[in-house]
Design a protein around this motif. Structure first.
Motif, PDB file in Angstrom:
ATOM      1  N   HIS A 213       1.073  -1.279   7.294  1.00 56.04           N
ATOM      2  CA  HIS A 213      -0.346  -1.662   7.231  1.00 56.04           C
ATOM      3  C   HIS A 213      -1.210  -0.832   8.179  1.00 56.04           C
ATOM      4  O   HIS A 213      -2.377  -0.565   7.888  1.00 56.04           O
ATOM      5  CB  HIS A 213      -0.500  -3.160   7.520  1.00 56.04           C
ATOM      6  N   ILE A 214      -0.637  -0.382   9.294  1.00 56.30           N
ATOM      7  CA  ILE A 214      -1.406   0.461  10.219  1.00 56.30           C
ATOM      8  C   ILE A 214      -1.718   1.818   9.589  1.00 56.30           C
ATOM      9  O   ILE A 214      -2.813   2.364   9.778  1.00 56.30           O
ATOM     10  CB  ILE A 214      -0.637   0.648  11.542  1.00 56.30           C
ATOM     11  N   THR A 215      -0.786   2.346   8.805  1.00 51.87           N
ATOM     12  CA  THR A 215      -1.021   3.615   8.112  1.00 51.87           C
ATOM     13  C   THR A 215      -2.212   3.485   7.165  1.00 51.87           C
ATOM     14  O   THR A 215      -3.103   4.343   7.121  1.00 51.87           O
ATOM     15  CB  THR A 215       0.227   4.030   7.320  1.00 51.87           C
ATOM     16  N   PHE A 216      -2.222   2.395   6.406  1.00 53.92           N
ATOM     17  CA  PHE A 216      -3.321   2.179   5.462  1.00 53.92           C
ATOM     18  C   PHE A 216      -4.657   2.003   6.182  1.00 53.92           C
ATOM     19  O   PHE A 216      -5.679   2.551   5.763  1.00 53.92           O
ATOM     20  CB  PHE A 216      -3.030   0.951   4.592  1.00 53.92           C
ATOM     21  N   ILE A 217      -4.661   1.219   7.255  1.00 54.25           N
ATOM     22  CA  ILE A 217      -5.887   0.998   8.020  1.00 54.25           C
ATOM     23  C   ILE A 217      -6.420   2.320   8.565  1.00 54.25           C
ATOM     24  O   ILE A 217      -7.626   2.574   8.551  1.00 54.25           O
ATOM     25  CB  ILE A 217      -5.639  -0.005   9.160  1.00 54.25           C
ATOM     26  N   THR A 218      -5.519   3.167   9.038  1.00 50.37           N
ATOM     27  CA  THR A 218      -5.909   4.469   9.578  1.00 50.37           C
ATOM     28  C   THR A 218      -6.611   5.319   8.523  1.00 50.37           C
ATOM     29  O   THR A 218      -7.673   5.915   8.769  1.00 50.37           O
ATOM     30  CB  THR A 218      -4.674   5.210  10.104  1.00 50.37           C
ATOM     31  N   LEU A 219      -6.026   5.368   7.316  1.00 53.65           N
ATOM     32  CA  LEU A 219      -6.619   6.169   6.247  1.00 53.65           C
ATOM     33  C   LEU A 219      -7.948   5.580   5.778  1.00 53.65           C
ATOM     34  O   LEU A 219      -8.912   6.318   5.533  1.00 53.65           O
ATOM     35  CB  LEU A 219      -5.632   6.254   5.068  1.00 53.65           C
TER      36      LEU A 219
ATOM     37  N   SER B  59      -8.106   4.782  -4.294  1.00 53.53           N
ATOM     38  CA  SER B  59      -6.677   4.970  -4.610  1.00 53.53           C
ATOM     39  C   SER B  59      -5.796   4.282  -3.570  1.00 53.53           C
ATOM     40  O   SER B  59      -4.754   3.711  -3.919  1.00 53.53           O
ATOM     41  CB  SER B  59      -6.349   6.469  -4.694  1.00 53.53           C
ATOM     42  N   ILE B  60      -6.206   4.314  -2.314  1.00 56.91           N
ATOM     43  CA  ILE B  60      -5.472   3.578  -1.280  1.00 56.91           C
ATOM     44  C   ILE B  60      -5.566   2.073  -1.547  1.00 56.91           C
ATOM     45  O   ILE B  60      -4.597   1.333  -1.371  1.00 56.91           O
ATOM     46  CB  ILE B  60      -6.043   3.902   0.123  1.00 56.91           C
ATOM     47  N   HIS B  61      -6.751   1.635  -2.014  1.00 58.39           N
ATOM     48  CA  HIS B  61      -6.920   0.224  -2.376  1.00 58.39           C
ATOM     49  C   HIS B  61      -5.905  -0.169  -3.453  1.00 58.39           C
ATOM     50  O   HIS B  61      -5.283  -1.238  -3.380  1.00 58.39           O
ATOM     51  CB  HIS B  61      -8.347  -0.009  -2.861  1.00 58.39           C
ATOM     52  N   GLY B  62      -5.762   0.699  -4.471  1.00 57.44           N
ATOM     53  CA  GLY B  62      -4.786   0.403  -5.522  1.00 57.44           C
ATOM     54  C   GLY B  62      -3.380   0.281  -4.978  1.00 57.44           C
ATOM     55  O   GLY B  62      -2.594  -0.588  -5.409  1.00 57.44           O
ATOM     56  N   TYR B  63      -3.053   1.131  -4.023  1.00 58.57           N
ATOM     57  CA  TYR B  63      -1.716   1.114  -3.404  1.00 58.57           C
ATOM     58  C   TYR B  63      -1.486  -0.210  -2.670  1.00 58.57           C
ATOM     59  O   TYR B  63      -0.472  -0.898  -2.884  1.00 58.57           O
ATOM     60  CB  TYR B  63      -1.602   2.294  -2.442  1.00 58.57           C
TER      61      TYR B  63
ATOM     62  N   ARG C 299      -3.040  -2.964  -2.993  1.00 56.08           N
ATOM     63  CA  ARG C 299      -3.132  -4.130  -3.881  1.00 56.08           C
ATOM     64  C   ARG C 299      -1.770  -4.446  -4.492  1.00 56.08           C
ATOM     65  O   ARG C 299      -1.407  -5.617  -4.669  1.00 56.08           O
ATOM     66  CB  ARG C 299      -4.174  -3.887  -4.965  1.00 56.08           C
ATOM     67  N   LYS C 300      -1.036  -3.377  -4.830  1.00 55.78           N
ATOM     68  CA  LYS C 300       0.314  -3.590  -5.371  1.00 55.78           C
ATOM     69  C   LYS C 300       1.206  -4.313  -4.360  1.00 55.78           C
ATOM     70  O   LYS C 300       2.097  -5.077  -4.733  1.00 55.78           O
ATOM     71  CB  LYS C 300       0.942  -2.251  -5.746  1.00 55.78           C
ATOM     72  N   LEU C 301       0.942  -4.058  -3.083  1.00 58.84           N
ATOM     73  CA  LEU C 301       1.736  -4.686  -2.026  1.00 58.84           C
ATOM     74  C   LEU C 301       1.165  -6.036  -1.598  1.00 58.84           C
ATOM     75  O   LEU C 301       1.760  -6.723  -0.767  1.00 58.84           O
ATOM     76  CB  LEU C 301       1.807  -3.756  -0.806  1.00 58.84           C
ATOM     77  N   GLY C 302      -0.019  -6.387  -2.131  1.00 58.98           N
ATOM     78  CA  GLY C 302      -0.640  -7.652  -1.776  1.00 58.98           C
ATOM     79  C   GLY C 302      -1.310  -7.658  -0.418  1.00 58.98           C
ATOM     80  O   GLY C 302      -1.708  -8.715   0.083  1.00 58.98           O
ATOM     81  N   LEU C 303      -1.481  -6.470   0.181  1.00 64.25           N
ATOM     82  CA  LEU C 303      -2.030  -6.411   1.536  1.00 64.25           C
ATOM     83  C   LEU C 303      -3.548  -6.603   1.561  1.00 64.25           C
ATOM     84  O   LEU C 303      -4.104  -7.025   2.577  1.00 64.25           O
ATOM     85  CB  LEU C 303      -1.679  -5.064   2.183  1.00 64.25           C
ATOM     86  N   ASP C 304      -4.222  -6.293   0.441  1.00 63.91           N
ATOM     87  CA  ASP C 304      -5.679  -6.423   0.442  1.00 63.91           C
ATOM     88  C   ASP C 304      -6.116  -7.873   0.570  1.00 63.91           C
ATOM     89  O   ASP C 304      -7.169  -8.175   1.136  1.00 63.91           O
ATOM     90  CB  ASP C 304      -6.274  -5.803  -0.817  1.00 63.91           C
ATOM     91  N   ALA C 305      -5.307  -8.793   0.064  1.00 60.76           N
ATOM     92  CA  ALA C 305      -5.654 -10.213   0.121  1.00 60.76           C
ATOM     93  C   ALA C 305      -4.959 -10.946   1.258  1.00 60.76           C
ATOM     94  O   ALA C 305      -5.523 -11.881   1.843  1.00 60.76           O
ATOM     95  CB  ALA C 305      -5.317 -10.887  -1.208  1.00 60.76           C
TER      96      ALA C 305
ATOM     97  N   THR D 109     -10.117  -6.262   5.808  1.00 57.01           N
ATOM     98  CA  THR D 109     -11.345  -5.940   6.543  1.00 57.01           C
ATOM     99  C   THR D 109     -11.620  -4.440   6.513  1.00 57.01           C
ATOM    100  O   THR D 109     -12.775  -4.010   6.375  1.00 57.01           O
ATOM    101  CB  THR D 109     -11.234  -6.430   7.989  1.00 57.01           C
ATOM    102  N   ALA D 110     -10.574  -3.620   6.648  1.00 58.13           N
ATOM    103  CA  ALA D 110     -10.740  -2.166   6.581  1.00 58.13           C
ATOM    104  C   ALA D 110     -11.271  -1.735   5.218  1.00 58.13           C
ATOM    105  O   ALA D 110     -12.089  -0.821   5.115  1.00 58.13           O
ATOM    106  CB  ALA D 110      -9.416  -1.465   6.889  1.00 58.13           C
ATOM    107  N   LEU D 111     -10.813  -2.413   4.147  1.00 54.33           N
ATOM    108  CA  LEU D 111     -11.313  -2.105   2.801  1.00 54.33           C
ATOM    109  C   LEU D 111     -12.791  -2.485   2.669  1.00 54.33           C
ATOM    110  O   LEU D 111     -13.592  -1.724   2.109  1.00 54.33           O
ATOM    111  CB  LEU D 111     -10.489  -2.867   1.757  1.00 54.33           C
ATOM    112  N   VAL D 112     -13.160  -3.655   3.193  1.00 51.93           N
ATOM    113  CA  VAL D 112     -14.565  -4.083   3.156  1.00 51.93           C
ATOM    114  C   VAL D 112     -15.434  -3.052   3.871  1.00 51.93           C
ATOM    115  O   VAL D 112     -16.486  -2.634   3.356  1.00 51.93           O
ATOM    116  CB  VAL D 112     -14.717  -5.472   3.816  1.00 51.93           C
ATOM    117  N   ASP D 113     -15.023  -2.636   5.046  1.00 52.86           N
ATOM    118  CA  ASP D 113     -15.791  -1.677   5.842  1.00 52.86           C
ATOM    119  C   ASP D 113     -15.897  -0.331   5.125  1.00 52.86           C
ATOM    120  O   ASP D 113     -16.976   0.279   5.097  1.00 52.86           O
ATOM    121  CB  ASP D 113     -15.113  -1.505   7.199  1.00 52.86           C
TER     122      ASP D 113
END
Length: 517
Positions: free
Chosen positions: A89-95, A112-116, A118-124, A131-135
């Motif tokens: 999750h830190i890798t995704f937040i960084t990107l 595209s990172i959002h799609g990635y 989402r498959k892992l359920g991390l966005d929800a 929060t990183a996605l919202v920002d």
């Protein structure tokens, strides 16, 4: 392999922070500095312990994101996947943070990172990733997608709410921001600052001050970021009394010595015309940054103290500070106000040749103003015609005002070709050109401007003025009698007019006769 403690790669929850701004002169002695040298660091990691490769990859990606090298960060992320390592999750937040910090053209990669995730359920299910996605979406201008992610988050914290409110304000969705703010389970200083700062960014300074007053009534203590926004609102309104009250309030807070607060105070006092108080704030600072020097230089320049501005410009370099684009804007403005054409041209050349600073539109605007104030209108026009970017209203308006002063109608007509293309619906420059025609007695030209405005549906906006009394801003529109004390105000104006007439004062009535007749 031994890894020095000070060079150890951070764990996923302890990523290195972005590089900080300039610091005050170091007080470390030679012995203390030697212990910070990697060559002298003791290894605190056992010899047989290896660094988690995911941490290493994420650290490498983070370093590239912090330096604005998002393409390299993406390439590093791709290499990480090819090497068979799964991002955490830190890798995704960084990107996602990299996309948010440098949003131009980055929304596609962010999606595209959002799609990635989402498959892992991390966005929800992961509040930090959500929060990183919202920002990211908000800063990329897709506030609708930001809200979709926000609504889908299983758990939200105050940072999530604040990011969404800031996103609405950033994108001009004031009503949505206030509605969401009202729904917050608990509001903190950051929540209030998101609203106050948002109003300041949108030039709605009165609303910013009203919300600051509401914040105080709510009992939430402002932080230094809040007060910087409040000082900016005071500076833009010229609300000196309120600015001084804010200064006294700041002096009672723990952040009173914050360098950013001091810089904002210098700017506020300068723009309110109290340059000597601005100087005192500068002198009392424990240490200054380039921004501090720039605030002082620009402050002196806009208040007509050209000699002091240039003195500070020279002094900052003697103190070891390298001037930037803002520094040269201040120096060029000072030269324009003092009529120092040759000195200004020398600064402009020095900026490009010695300091390798590419001139921006504000620097070309200073050149135009420099020539215009000196009466060299053709030289000013030559700058406009040869500058590498399109001129804006400020640059053109500077020369147009000089055309009115010197009665140069032909050049004013040439400028209107630029202005019509730039802002075909703007009224101010049409009015100014009509006034130029009227000033030299070209009534046919003034009438032609009036007909053009009517044909294009352009109406002359009424003039506005404001005055600060008792920390309250009173705004007036030309001909307006809606103010509660209108009778007293107009009686005072009549008295002033009677006293001014013996001194030769004649009211200007060109606008009404030409454009409204």
């Amino acid at each position: 392999m031994d890894v020095p403690a000070c060079m150890a790669t951070p764990t996923p929850t302890q990523l290195s922070p972005p590089p900080k701004g300039p610091k005050p002169p170091s007080l470390l002695n030679r012995t203390e500095r030697s212990f910070l040298d990697p060559k002298h660091c003791l290894s605190l990691i056992p010899r047989n312990r290896t660094v988690d490769p995911i941490v290493s990859w994420t650290s490498s990606i983070s370093r590239r994101c912090r330096n604005g090298q998002l393409a390299d960060a993406v390439a590093e992320f791709a290499r990480m996947r090819i090497a068979g390592f799964e991002p955490n999750h830190i890798t995704f937040i960084t990107l996602l943070s990299g996309c948010a910090d440098f949003p131009i053209g980055r929304v596609i990669f962010g999606a595209s990172i959002h799609g990635y995730v989402r498959k892992l359920g991390l966005d929800a299910n992961n509040v930090m990733v959500g929060t990183a996605l919202v920002d990211m979406y908000a800063k990329c201008g897709r506030v609708d997608l930001a809200r979709m992610v926000f609504d889908g988050m299983v758990m939200k914290n105050s940072i999530s709410w604040n990011a969404m409110i800031d996103g609405y304000m950033r994108n001009g969705k004031v009503k949505d921001a206030i509605e969401l703010f009202d729904q917050m389970p608990e509001r903190d200083a950051i929540s209030w600052t998101a609203l106050i700062g948002g109003f300041v960014r949108k030039d709605n300074f009165e609303q910013a001050l009203l919300w600051f007053r509401e914040m105080q009534l709510s009992g939430v203590e402002p932080d230094y970021v809040t007060m910087i926004a409040v000082l900016s609102a005071c500076a833009n309104l010229g609300a000196l009394t309120l600015g001084m009250w804010t200064h006294r309030f700041i002096m009672k807070q723990d952040f009173r010595d914050n360098v950013k607060i001091s810089n904002s105070l210098i700017d506020m006092y300068s723009r309110c015309g109290c340059i000597e108080i601005a100087r005192q704030v500068f002198k009392k600072m424990q240490w200054q940054t380039v921004v501090s020097w720039n605030s002082a230089i620009v402050g002196f320049a806009i208040n007509g103290h050209a000699e002091e501005a240039l003195k500070f410009f020279s002094l900052m370099q003697k103190e070891g500070f390298k001037p930037d684009g803002v520094s040269f804007t201040g120096a060029l403005t000072a030269c324009a106000h003092a009529g120092l054409v040759d000195e200004g041209l020398r600064f402009f050349d020095e900026m490009k040749r010695v300091h390798r600073i590419n001139p921006r539109i504000e620097h070309y605007g200073c050149l135009v103003d420099l020539y215009s104030r000196a009466g060299r209108l053709e030289d000013a026009m030559n700058v406009i015609e040869n500058m590498p970017m399109k001129p804006n209203e400020v640059v053109l308006g500077s020369l147009l005002a000089a055309c009115r002063t010197l009665g140069n109608v032909r050049l004013a007509e040439r400028l209107m070709n630029y202005l019509s293309e730039l802002d075909p619906g703007g009224d101010s420059n049409y009015v100014l050109l009509a006034n130029i025609y009227a000033a030299v007695g070209w009534w046919d030209g003034a009438g032609k401007i009036r007909r053009t405005m009517k044909l294009r549906g352009i109406q002359k906006k009424p003039g506005r003025s404001s005055v600060e009394i008792g920390c309250s801003i009173h705004e007036f529109v030309a001909g307006d009698r809606s103010h509660a004390q209108a009778e007293s105000i107009y009686a005072a104006l009549e008295l002033l007019s009677l006293e001014l007439k013996p001194c030769g004062y004649v009211p200007e009535t060109v606008d009404s006769n030409v454009l409204l007749g």
